[in-house]
Scaffold this motif. Structure first.
Motif, PDB file in Angstrom:
ATOM      1  N   ARG A 284       0.833  -1.207   0.000  1.00  0.00           N
ATOM      2  CA  ARG A 284       0.000   0.000   0.000  1.00  0.00           C
ATOM      3  C   ARG A 284       0.867   1.257   0.000  1.00  0.00           C
ATOM      4  NH1 ARG A 284      -2.717   0.324   4.332  1.00  0.00           N
ATOM      5  NH2 ARG A 284      -1.931  -1.481   5.451  1.00  0.00           N
ATOM      6  N   THR A 285       2.008   1.173   0.671  1.00  0.00           N
ATOM      7  CA  THR A 285       2.937   2.309   0.668  1.00  0.00           C
ATOM      8  C   THR A 285       3.538   2.507  -0.724  1.00  0.00           C
ATOM      9  OG1 THR A 285       3.424   1.937   2.995  1.00  0.00           O
ATOM     10  CG2 THR A 285       5.065   3.174   1.714  1.00  0.00           C
ATOM     11  N   TRP A 286       3.885   1.410  -1.378  1.00  0.00           N
ATOM     12  CA  TRP A 286       4.449   1.482  -2.730  1.00  0.00           C
ATOM     13  C   TRP A 286       3.429   2.070  -3.707  1.00  0.00           C
ATOM     14  CZ3 TRP A 286       3.322  -1.721  -7.207  1.00  0.00           C
ATOM     15  CH2 TRP A 286       4.238  -1.607  -8.254  1.00  0.00           C
ATOM     16  N   ILE A 287       2.209   1.597  -3.631  1.00  0.00           N
ATOM     17  CA  ILE A 287       1.149   2.096  -4.515  1.00  0.00           C
ATOM     18  C   ILE A 287       0.944   3.596  -4.282  1.00  0.00           C
ATOM     19  CG2 ILE A 287      -1.352   1.951  -4.950  1.00  0.00           C
ATOM     20  CD1 ILE A 287      -0.933  -1.157  -4.080  1.00  0.00           C
ATOM     21  N   ALA A 288       0.882   3.983  -3.016  1.00  0.00           N
ATOM     22  CA  ALA A 288       0.685   5.401  -2.694  1.00  0.00           C
ATOM     23  C   ALA A 288       1.862   6.237  -3.172  1.00  0.00           C
ATOM     24  CB  ALA A 288       0.490   5.565  -1.184  1.00  0.00           C
ATOM     25  N   SER A 289       3.066   5.718  -3.047  1.00  0.00           N
ATOM     26  CA  SER A 289       4.229   6.520  -3.441  1.00  0.00           C
ATOM     27  C   SER A 289       4.290   6.687  -4.955  1.00  0.00           C
ATOM     28  CB  SER A 289       5.524   5.911  -2.896  1.00  0.00           C
ATOM     29  OG  SER A 289       5.864   4.762  -3.638  1.00  0.00           O
ATOM     30  N   ARG A 290       3.861   5.670  -5.703  1.00  0.00           N
ATOM     31  CA  ARG A 290       3.830   5.821  -7.166  1.00  0.00           C
ATOM     32  C   ARG A 290       2.734   6.813  -7.575  1.00  0.00           C
ATOM     33  NH1 ARG A 290       7.289   2.890 -10.200  1.00  0.00           N
ATOM     34  NH2 ARG A 290       6.083   3.400 -12.050  1.00  0.00           N
ATOM     35  N   LEU A 291       1.639   6.826  -6.871  1.00  0.00           N
ATOM     36  CA  LEU A 291       0.604   7.827  -7.151  1.00  0.00           C
ATOM     37  C   LEU A 291       1.112   9.230  -6.801  1.00  0.00           C
ATOM     38  CD1 LEU A 291      -2.608   5.946  -5.936  1.00  0.00           C
ATOM     39  CD2 LEU A 291      -2.142   6.754  -8.274  1.00  0.00           C
TER      40      LEU A 291
END
Lengths: 351, 351
Positions: free
Chosen positions: B62-69
């Motif tokens: 979830r952190t990775w997804i948020a950081s790419r967004l």
């Protein structure tokens, strides 16, 4: 799920000093970890593990599931089996196709089934109704066999039969699948989550033949297919695993842990009613207490123990409190201490 | 899905001599197979891979997804992200919570979205409605960007934004997430199925904040959580994978394959209309032919080529035939031959 209870469960999970009697998690040390790791490593780079597959799932798994049902007396073609993301998704698919029904679930049952069936639109009742959900052989949360199979087969209603714990009776008796005797009205649900690993998220649904095509379309719309990686690894695993030996070991270990918990209950909470578990992973306690359930959970957490409060299992609210106490994952040497803490919490909460 | 088409697709899949232009499968040789195999082997015996997890999914993912967004301009807390069983489940969850809506999807769209949204009860239309489903940056099946974002943002309806192909535009332009400009009405859907592996079945949903709790309950009721094994392996993989380099390579490879397909279409089927793909994995052909679509698929299969007939993509039936031709998985050296066979099939079918 109640948000305050959810929050307390999450808090408990971050505190290693809390003795965890909550949740339906199987024991990690009973899972075939080394064998599963080997199977995963073997399939990891393969097309079957990494590419899309068909919605009904891996043919080897469906054949294995069908052959285990055949051993128990149910003649089911592998083509009838749909591999699902755990028993939970099997229940959700059944729920989607039984959304107009009134489904009886008994006085208490698995909260995930309540969510899956009610979430799809079905009306949930304790008794009556035109369909029935039951957890075969070892009911959750009761830990004992549900109602008589002759009685069930004498009715003509739809049956959603959840076999999550069917092979985990301590006496090793695995009943003939209800599917064998009522193939046209049983929605058969199974899983390897309680025996091999819940992290794979693999279960299955055998819908009545007339509903197979519709169930497969619901599955496809839900997530296209169950994880290829998980299916490929499980297919590899079962090719060499002695599953019956694994089950025998799990039964023996859970039976021993159940005995410890039962002895501790008799020692620290002698006035509470419960049935000695016949299998599975938990004891169900009915109390004559009334009051603030969340306050009891909070008090237990303060005392260093966590349990599942009974309200989540109830299709119809009751004012008397109940508790589900699991013995699968806490260290066996800590179970009695967990019950001692629970007794302290109950006494403080009653005061 | 139409059963006859399904049956023909399955038959084609068992015949290696058939050139496969059907299905949305990504190229196996573009997946990070060795790295994923290593990640799977590393996590395989761990508690995080084998035990139950929380319904919202792995915090590292979830952190990775948020950081790419965030890199693309959308400030999204990881707590807002729900890890799902592919983009398909994200669409099904959105659908369950938008079941009373009328959802516009355009003239043609991803059949899985039609199934997920209509299956939940929503009314599906081509245009109008109080909600809209779109596939950002590279529409499926069209292969080109959908309608203007200013126009979308000027409306005030609910938007279900599917980013399955958003990072696979050949020009490498990745748009600012619509989520960034309309956070309260965008249901944001993403996946790693088209870039890393569909077999993991990992996608995500970022629902509008007001719907987050409800979406999480729908996810929990659907399958409790996304596969722990798949999540643990992906979390391990992305810690070391150069995802942007992987995307750059995929874009270049798919662009080259698209050029081959486009050239073959101009050579063998010069009269057919199509837009050159701007990204993704397929070309969408509109014809002025009318007639028996299933007969065309059957004729194509006889000629040794398989494609996706257009009717499955249509929210509202049309009498003119369309075809989706994928270039991702057939051997590149066989693409032109596939189109030659398709031209033969069309000629035979028209005769």
């Amino acid at each position: 799920m109640d948000r305050q209870i959810d929050e307390l469960h999450r808090r408990a999970a971050t505190r290693p000093e809390v003795i965890g009697l909550a949740g339906g998690l199987p024991a990690l040390d009973l899972m075939p970890r080394a064998e599963l790791a080997r199977a995963l490593a073997e399939v990891a780079a393969s097309r079957e593990a990494l590419q899309y597959g068909w919605p009904e799932g891996d043919a080897r798994l469906r054949t294995w599931i069908a052959s285990r049902l055949a051993t128990r007396g149910a003649d089911v073609a592998p083509e009838r089996v749909i591999v699902t993301a755990g028993a939970q998704q099997a229940l959700a698919i059944a729920g989607a196709l039984l959304a107009t029904r009134t489904i009886a679930v008994g006085d208490a049952t698995y909260p995930g089934a309540l969510a899956a069936l009610a979430g799809a639109g079905a009306r949930i009742v304790a008794s009556g109704g035109d369909a029935r959900y039951l957890i075969e052989a070892v009911s959750n949360p009761h830990g004992v066999a549900p109602v008589d199979r002759e009685e069930l087969l004498a009715t003509d209603g739809t049956l959603i039969v959840d076999e999550a714990y069917v092979e985990l009776r301590f006496d090793g008796r695995v009943p003939r699948p209800l599917l064998a005797d009522a193939p046209d009205r049983v929605w058969h649900v199974g899983t390897i989550s309680k025996t091999i690993s819940p992290g794979l998220r693999i279960g299955w649904l055998v819908p009545p033949p007339a509903h197979h095509a519709a169930a497969l379309e619901v599955k496809r719309a839900a997530d296209l297919q169950t994880s290829s990686v998980a299916q490929a690894a499980l297919a590899r695993l079962i090719a060499t695993l002695d599953y019956d030996a694994l089950l025998a070991r799990a039964r023996a270990v859970y039976a021993a842990r159940a005995r410890i918990l039962v002895a501790a209950l008799r020692r620290y909470l002698p006035s509470l009613r419960f049935a000695e578990p016949e299998g599975g992973m938990a004891v169900w306690l009915e109390t004559e207490d009334h009051g603030d359930e969340i306050a009891l959970v909070r008090t237990a957490l303060e005392e260093g123990v966590m349990f599942d409060p009974g309200s989540a299992f109830r299709p119809v609210a009751r004012s008397s409190l109940a508790l589900r106490l699991g013995y699968a994952t806490a260290p066996p040497g800590r179970l009695a201490e967990g019950i001692r803490r629970l007794a302290l919490a109950l006494a403080r909460w009653r005061a």
